[in-house]
Design a protein around this motif. Structure first.
Motif, PDB file in Angstrom:
ATOM      1  N   UNK A 134       0.652  -1.288  -0.047  1.00 43.32           N
ATOM      2  CA  UNK A 134      -0.038  -0.017   0.030  1.00 43.32           C
ATOM      3  C   UNK A 134       0.880   1.217   0.010  1.00 43.32           C
ATOM      4  N   UNK A 135       1.940   1.252   0.915  1.00 40.85           N
ATOM      5  CA  UNK A 135       2.881   2.694   0.879  1.00 40.85           C
ATOM      6  C   UNK A 135       3.428   2.652  -0.349  1.00 40.85           C
ATOM      7  N   UNK A 136       3.784   1.419  -0.980  1.00 42.34           N
ATOM      8  CA  UNK A 136       4.973   1.718  -2.322  1.00 42.34           C
ATOM      9  C   UNK A 136       3.906   2.073  -3.272  1.00 42.34           C
ATOM     10  N   UNK A 137       2.604   1.695  -3.497  1.00 44.82           N
ATOM     11  CA  UNK A 137       1.703   1.998  -4.572  1.00 44.82           C
ATOM     12  C   UNK A 137       0.916   3.030  -4.190  1.00 44.82           C
ATOM     13  N   UNK A 138       1.123   3.687  -3.010  1.00 42.91           N
ATOM     14  CA  UNK A 138       0.361   4.995  -2.678  1.00 42.91           C
ATOM     15  C   UNK A 138      -1.041   4.842  -2.821  1.00 42.91           C
ATOM     16  N   UNK A 139      -1.732   3.685  -2.487  1.00 42.16           N
ATOM     17  CA  UNK A 139      -3.190   3.638  -2.620  1.00 42.16           C
ATOM     18  C   UNK A 139      -3.471   2.534  -1.530  1.00 42.16           C
ATOM     19  N   UNK A 140      -4.930   2.574  -1.067  1.00 41.42           N
ATOM     20  CA  UNK A 140      -5.567   1.922  -0.277  1.00 41.42           C
ATOM     21  C   UNK A 140      -5.608   0.660  -0.884  1.00 41.42           C
TER      22      UNK A 140
ATOM     23  N   UNK B 291      -4.180   1.719   4.403  1.00 41.70           N
ATOM     24  CA  UNK B 291      -4.465   3.258   3.809  1.00 41.70           C
ATOM     25  C   UNK B 291      -3.291   3.986   3.808  1.00 41.70           C
ATOM     26  N   UNK B 292      -2.559   4.299   2.911  1.00 45.12           N
ATOM     27  CA  UNK B 292      -1.357   5.210   3.039  1.00 45.12           C
ATOM     28  C   UNK B 292      -1.629   6.581   3.579  1.00 45.12           C
ATOM     29  N   UNK B 293      -0.631   6.998   4.323  1.00 44.07           N
ATOM     30  CA  UNK B 293      -0.889   8.463   4.848  1.00 44.07           C
ATOM     31  C   UNK B 293       0.353   9.334   3.934  1.00 44.07           C
ATOM     32  N   UNK B 294      -0.417  10.208   3.263  1.00 43.83           N
ATOM     33  CA  UNK B 294       0.373  10.950   2.255  1.00 43.83           C
ATOM     34  C   UNK B 294       0.683  12.494   2.719  1.00 43.83           C
ATOM     35  N   UNK B 295       1.936  12.811   2.704  1.00 45.71           N
ATOM     36  CA  UNK B 295       2.182  14.132   2.911  1.00 45.71           C
ATOM     37  C   UNK B 295       2.858  14.808   2.035  1.00 45.71           C
TER      38      UNK B 295
ATOM     39  N   UNK C 224       2.493  14.894  -1.166  1.00 52.24           N
ATOM     40  CA  UNK C 224       2.519  14.044  -2.155  1.00 52.24           C
ATOM     41  C   UNK C 224       3.337  12.815  -2.206  1.00 52.24           C
ATOM     42  N   UNK C 225       3.872  12.456  -0.787  1.00 52.15           N
ATOM     43  CA  UNK C 225       4.802  11.219  -0.541  1.00 52.15           C
ATOM     44  C   UNK C 225       4.065  10.557   0.487  1.00 52.15           C
ATOM     45  N   UNK C 226       4.244   9.086   0.579  1.00 50.82           N
ATOM     46  CA  UNK C 226       3.741   8.536   1.642  1.00 50.82           C
ATOM     47  C   UNK C 226       4.541   8.721   3.049  1.00 50.82           C
ATOM     48  N   UNK C 227       4.129   8.729   4.125  1.00 53.56           N
ATOM     49  CA  UNK C 227       4.843   9.088   5.344  1.00 53.56           C
ATOM     50  C   UNK C 227       4.699   7.693   6.226  1.00 53.56           C
ATOM     51  N   UNK C 228       3.677   6.844   5.901  1.00 55.76           N
ATOM     52  CA  UNK C 228       3.237   5.851   6.777  1.00 55.76           C
ATOM     53  C   UNK C 228       2.085   5.140   6.309  1.00 55.76           C
ATOM     54  N   UNK C 229       1.419   4.309   7.241  1.00 49.71           N
ATOM     55  CA  UNK C 229       0.126   3.715   6.681  1.00 49.71           C
ATOM     56  C   UNK C 229      -0.724   3.327   8.028  1.00 49.71           C
ATOM     57  N   UNK C 230      -2.196   3.277   7.796  1.00 43.89           N
ATOM     58  CA  UNK C 230      -3.006   2.809   8.525  1.00 43.89           C
ATOM     59  C   UNK C 230      -3.154   1.393   8.331  1.00 43.89           C
ATOM     60  N   UNK C 231      -3.194   0.556   9.324  1.00 42.63           N
ATOM     61  CA  UNK C 231      -3.459  -0.901   9.216  1.00 42.63           C
ATOM     62  C   UNK C 231      -4.620  -1.470  10.315  1.00 42.63           C
ATOM     63  N   UNK C 232      -5.452  -2.107   9.405  1.00 47.88           N
ATOM     64  CA  UNK C 232      -6.558  -2.521  10.426  1.00 47.88           C
ATOM     65  C   UNK C 232      -6.894  -3.815   9.856  1.00 47.88           C
ATOM     66  N   UNK C 233      -6.991  -4.984  10.876  1.00 50.51           N
ATOM     67  CA  UNK C 233      -6.994  -6.063  10.573  1.00 50.51           C
ATOM     68  C   UNK C 233      -8.447  -6.634  11.287  1.00 50.51           C
ATOM     69  N   UNK C 234      -9.057  -7.711  10.632  1.00 47.05           N
ATOM     70  CA  UNK C 234     -10.269  -8.482  11.272  1.00 47.05           C
ATOM     71  C   UNK C 234     -10.081  -9.998  11.086  1.00 47.05           C
TER      72      UNK C 234
END
Ligand code: SME
Length: 147
Positions: A75-81, A106-110, A112-122
């Motif tokens: 997700x981080x590399x592709x910059x998409x959810x 979900x990537x966190x974009x700052x 125009x560049x990703x700085x991290x991700x939100x990760x949710x599991x179920x």
């Protein structure tokens, strides 16, 4: 049913309470863990050339993820959810918690560049949809604003 507008309101309020990034991520992870049928909720943030485990709620998780690895690194590399209805069918999925069956990252974009991700599991299969994508992308914007 999770009331996502209520959770978003809570997160907006939390973001006003401090400028400290760790405190914000810690409290936001607690709010995200209020989502129904969620077994892990948290952050991986860019540190050097890897993603490093940030504040989270749930079981102990892997500390470092390579960019491009697993759902988070992809997700981080592709910059998409990425919505993964069955993690066992995702090539390269990193199984931190063997109970997890579906995931959304979900990537966190700052600037125009990703700085991290939100990760949710179920533990449920196919738990996440466009509803969670919209909600978490809004959360991501709020967080990016604090970095
Ligand atoms: N499953 C993730 C690793 C992080 S844990 O889910 C908390 C992945 O494949 O990137």
């Amino acid at each position: 049913m999770t009331d996502y507008s209520e959770l978003l309101f809570k997160i907006k309020s939390l973001c006003f309470q401090t400028e400290n990034k760790i405190s914000i991520l810690a409290n936001v992870s607690a709010v995200l863990f209020e989502m129904e049928d969620v077994s892990w909720a948290g952050f991986y943030m860019l540190e050097g050339d890897k993603l490093l485990l940030g504040p989270f709620q749930g079981r102990v998780a892997c500390i470092e993820i390579e960019i491009g690895s697993g759902v988070c690194g992809s997700s981080f590399k592709e910059q998409k959810t990425l919505i993964v209805p069955d993690v066992h069918a995702f090539d390269g999925h990193i199984a931190c918690d063997s109970r997890s069956n579906s995931e959304i990252v979900v990537p966190i974009m700052k600037d125009g560049s990703p700085i991290g991700v939100i990760d949710i599991d179920s533990t449920s299969f196919d738990r996440f949809s466009e509803v969670e994508k919209d909600f978490l992308e809004n959360v991501s914007i709020l967080i990016a604003d604090k970095f």
